[in-house]
Design a protein around this motif. Structure first.
Motif, PDB file in Angstrom:
ATOM      1  N   GLY A 141      91.505  37.865  56.826  1.00 38.17           N
ATOM      2  CA  GLY A 141      92.036  38.806  57.802  1.00 38.17           C
ATOM      3  C   GLY A 141      91.659  40.249  57.572  1.00 38.17           C
ATOM      4  N   LEU A 142      91.131  40.571  56.392  1.00 40.29           N
ATOM      5  CA  LEU A 142      90.829  41.974  56.120  1.00 40.29           C
ATOM      6  C   LEU A 142      89.662  42.498  56.943  1.00 40.29           C
ATOM      7  CD1 LEU A 142      91.260  42.914  52.359  1.00 40.29           C
ATOM      8  CD2 LEU A 142      92.377  43.859  54.356  1.00 40.29           C
ATOM      9  N   SER A 143      88.762  41.624  57.393  1.00 39.06           N
ATOM     10  CA  SER A 143      87.642  42.101  58.201  1.00 39.06           C
ATOM     11  C   SER A 143      88.144  42.767  59.474  1.00 39.06           C
ATOM     12  CB  SER A 143      86.691  40.949  58.535  1.00 39.06           C
ATOM     13  OG  SER A 143      87.378  39.927  59.240  1.00 39.06           O
ATOM     14  N   THR A 144      89.210  42.212  60.052  1.00 38.71           N
ATOM     15  CA  THR A 144      89.802  42.818  61.245  1.00 38.71           C
ATOM     16  C   THR A 144      90.393  44.175  60.915  1.00 38.71           C
ATOM     17  OG1 THR A 144      90.337  40.637  62.147  1.00 38.71           O
ATOM     18  CG2 THR A 144      91.504  42.519  63.075  1.00 38.71           C
ATOM     19  N   LEU A 145      91.113  44.251  59.797  1.00 40.12           N
ATOM     20  CA  LEU A 145      91.706  45.529  59.396  1.00 40.12           C
ATOM     21  C   LEU A 145      90.629  46.578  59.157  1.00 40.12           C
ATOM     22  CD1 LEU A 145      94.520  44.411  56.932  1.00 40.12           C
ATOM     23  CD2 LEU A 145      94.831  45.520  59.130  1.00 40.12           C
ATOM     24  N   ARG A 146      89.594  46.199  58.453  1.00 42.72           N
ATOM     25  CA  ARG A 146      88.532  47.159  58.139  1.00 42.72           C
ATOM     26  C   ARG A 146      87.857  47.665  59.406  1.00 42.72           C
ATOM     27  NH1 ARG A 146      86.525  43.321  53.256  1.00 42.72           N
ATOM     28  NH2 ARG A 146      87.846  44.182  51.615  1.00 42.72           N
ATOM     29  N   TRP A 147      87.640  46.762  60.352  1.00 52.98           N
ATOM     30  CA  TRP A 147      87.020  47.181  61.604  1.00 52.98           C
ATOM     31  C   TRP A 147      87.920  48.186  62.324  1.00 52.98           C
ATOM     32  CZ3 TRP A 147      88.472  46.900  66.730  1.00 52.98           C
ATOM     33  CH2 TRP A 147      87.491  47.228  67.669  1.00 52.98           C
ATOM     34  N   CYS A 148      89.228  47.896  62.386  1.00 57.01           N
ATOM     35  CA  CYS A 148      90.167  48.798  63.059  1.00 57.01           C
ATOM     36  C   CYS A 148      90.186  50.167  62.393  1.00 57.01           C
ATOM     37  CB  CYS A 148      91.578  48.204  63.054  1.00 57.01           C
ATOM     38  SG  CYS A 148      91.798  46.762  64.098  1.00 57.01           S
ATOM     39  N   VAL A 149      90.241  50.163  61.071  1.00 62.22           N
ATOM     40  CA  VAL A 149      90.312  51.433  60.340  1.00 62.22           C
ATOM     41  C   VAL A 149      89.022  52.242  60.520  1.00 62.22           C
ATOM     42  CG1 VAL A 149      90.432  52.451  58.039  1.00 62.22           C
ATOM     43  CG2 VAL A 149      92.001  50.608  58.681  1.00 62.22           C
ATOM     44  N   GLU A 150      87.878  51.557  60.470  1.00 60.12           N
ATOM     45  CA  GLU A 150      86.616  52.266  60.656  1.00 60.12           C
ATOM     46  C   GLU A 150      86.530  52.864  62.068  1.00 60.12           C
ATOM     47  OE1 GLU A 150      83.212  54.130  60.015  1.00 60.12           O
ATOM     48  OE2 GLU A 150      84.408  53.115  58.482  1.00 60.12           O
ATOM     49  N   ARG A 151      87.009  52.128  63.048  1.00 61.49           N
ATOM     50  CA  ARG A 151      87.026  52.651  64.413  1.00 61.49           C
ATOM     51  C   ARG A 151      87.967  53.849  64.528  1.00 61.49           C
ATOM     52  NH1 ARG A 151      83.498  52.976  67.587  1.00 61.49           N
ATOM     53  NH2 ARG A 151      85.075  53.422  69.173  1.00 61.49           N
ATOM     54  N   MET A 152      89.105  53.809  63.818  1.00 59.79           N
ATOM     55  CA  MET A 152      90.017  54.956  63.830  1.00 59.79           C
ATOM     56  C   MET A 152      89.329  56.185  63.263  1.00 59.79           C
ATOM     57  SD  MET A 152      93.917  53.826  62.987  1.00 59.79           S
ATOM     58  CE  MET A 152      93.605  52.671  61.657  1.00 59.79           C
ATOM     59  N   ARG A 153      88.584  56.004  62.175  1.00 61.80           N
ATOM     60  CA  ARG A 153      87.872  57.149  61.590  1.00 61.80           C
ATOM     61  C   ARG A 153      86.878  57.724  62.584  1.00 61.80           C
ATOM     62  NH1 ARG A 153      84.248  57.225  56.093  1.00 61.80           N
ATOM     63  NH2 ARG A 153      83.293  55.396  57.058  1.00 61.80           N
ATOM     64  N   LEU A 170      94.566  50.948  67.907  1.00 62.72           N
ATOM     65  CA  LEU A 170      93.988  50.398  66.685  1.00 62.72           C
ATOM     66  C   LEU A 170      95.016  50.406  65.555  1.00 62.72           C
ATOM     67  CD1 LEU A 170      90.496  52.128  66.851  1.00 62.72           C
ATOM     68  CD2 LEU A 170      90.910  49.674  67.037  1.00 62.72           C
ATOM     69  N   ALA A 171      95.826  51.464  65.487  1.00 62.13           N
ATOM     70  CA  ALA A 171      96.863  51.544  64.460  1.00 62.13           C
ATOM     71  C   ALA A 171      97.874  50.405  64.629  1.00 62.13           C
ATOM     72  CB  ALA A 171      97.572  52.892  64.524  1.00 62.13           C
TER      73      ALA A 171
END
Length: 319
Positions: A141-153, A170-171
């Motif tokens: 599941g971390l791939s989804t989190l990482r994608w969301c966080v990178e998009r937030m940045r 995204l948050a």
């Protein structure tokens, strides 16, 4: 078809706000005071230690991981826990949402942070169920989190039209995914509806209650949803949820009723019928037992914004 986690997050009227980022280098430590709602931080590069008041030990968070703080306690993040912490507010003389704060010229550590506000009077539905800190680090599941966080940045840096809305959505995805991971990794001694969802049989029962709260459920029909004997089901449900099946059903119905009283024009009689009560009196008795006031008193207090204050005074815990 809905599900209990979605139901609860919907009732909480979740609102996410992406505050910005923190870019640091060298030795550093910052402290944050008490907060309302839920805070989250995602580490994009470097690593940090997180110490939450009330936790015995600090937690190490590395790049690609996140942590969520759900109980409002003061906390510190640092490159080294031996470094004296400064108040984070001193770094924000002209604080603005979406700002990335740089400390010691930055370049070694970068995190994105934000928070979620929750509806008055309903926060205990979720917050009392969560630990002081949720460290999101498991690979599934971390791939989804990482994608969301990178998009937030990207949204924070590029400042495109509508970027704030995208970052907020995204948050919310980050929070839901973190709760899913918390659910899948729930300790065997965790008690509450969130932990019970990890058990397929209990999840089927809780789903049924949430999907049709007005059904005239009995212990026998609920046990049938779990494909268990009545006695075995009652014992297992109480063990995992911390309430008997019928107590949970009553409290969930009263939570829905409280939301209706706050946000709809339905009469008390209409709400009672929708939730499976044959009379307004029986509904009012159940409501008062759970909420420590009558439905009409609750509705009046809600209209003047005093419900949460009253519940804090009485110590009422809905679920």
């Amino acid at each position: 078809m809905t599900d209990p986690l979605s139901d609860v997050l919907s009732l909480l009227k979740l609102r996410s706000y992406v505050s910005g980022g923190f870019d640091a280098s060298g030795d550093w430590a910052v402290r944050f005071g008490p907060h309302d709602g839920i805070k989250f931080h995602a580490v994009l590069s470097g690593q940090c230690w997180v110490f939450v008041d009330g936790e015995p030990e600090p937690v190490k968070v590395i790049a690609g991981e996140s942590f969520i703080l759900a109980r409002g306690r003061p906390f510190r993040i640092a490159s080294d826990m031996a470094v004296e912490a400064i108040d984070f507010r001193t770094l924000l003389p002209d604080v603005q949402d979406g700002r990335i704060v740089t400390y010691n010229k930055g370049g070694e550590f970068l995190s994105i942070g934000g928070y979620f506000t929750l509806a008055d009077g309903q926060a205990d539905l979720l917050l009392n169920m969560l630990p002081l800190i949720i460290h999101v680090r498991d690979e599934p599941g971390l791939s989804t989190l990482r994608w969301c966080v990178e998009r937030m940045r990207q949204e924070l840096r590029e400042r495109q039209p509508g970027g704030g809305i995208i970052a907020q959505q995204l948050a919310t995805m980050v929070l839901v995914q973190a709760l899913r991971l918390q659910l899948s990794n729930a300790r065997s001694d965790g008690v509450g509806w969130l932990f019970a969802l990890a058990d397929k049989r209990m999840r089927a029962v809780i789903n049924a209650m949430h999907e049709a709260p007005g059904t005239k459920w009995t212990l026998q029909t609920l046990a049938g949803q779990a494909a268990m004997s009545r006695t075995a089901f009652a014992l297992k449900f109480k063990e995992l949820v911390g309430l008997s099946p019928m107590d949970y059903l009553t409290r969930w119905r009263m939570t829905l009723a409280a939301d209706k009283l706050r946000h709809s024009r339905d009469s008390v009689a209409e709400i009672a019928r929708a939730l499976g009560y044959e009379s307004e009196n029986s509904f009012s008795t159940a409501f008062k037992r759970v909420m420590n006031c009558s439905p009409r008193q609750y509705g009046r207090r809600a209209s003047t914004g005093n419900v949460s204050a009253k519940q804090n005074e009485t110590g009422t815990r809905v679920l």
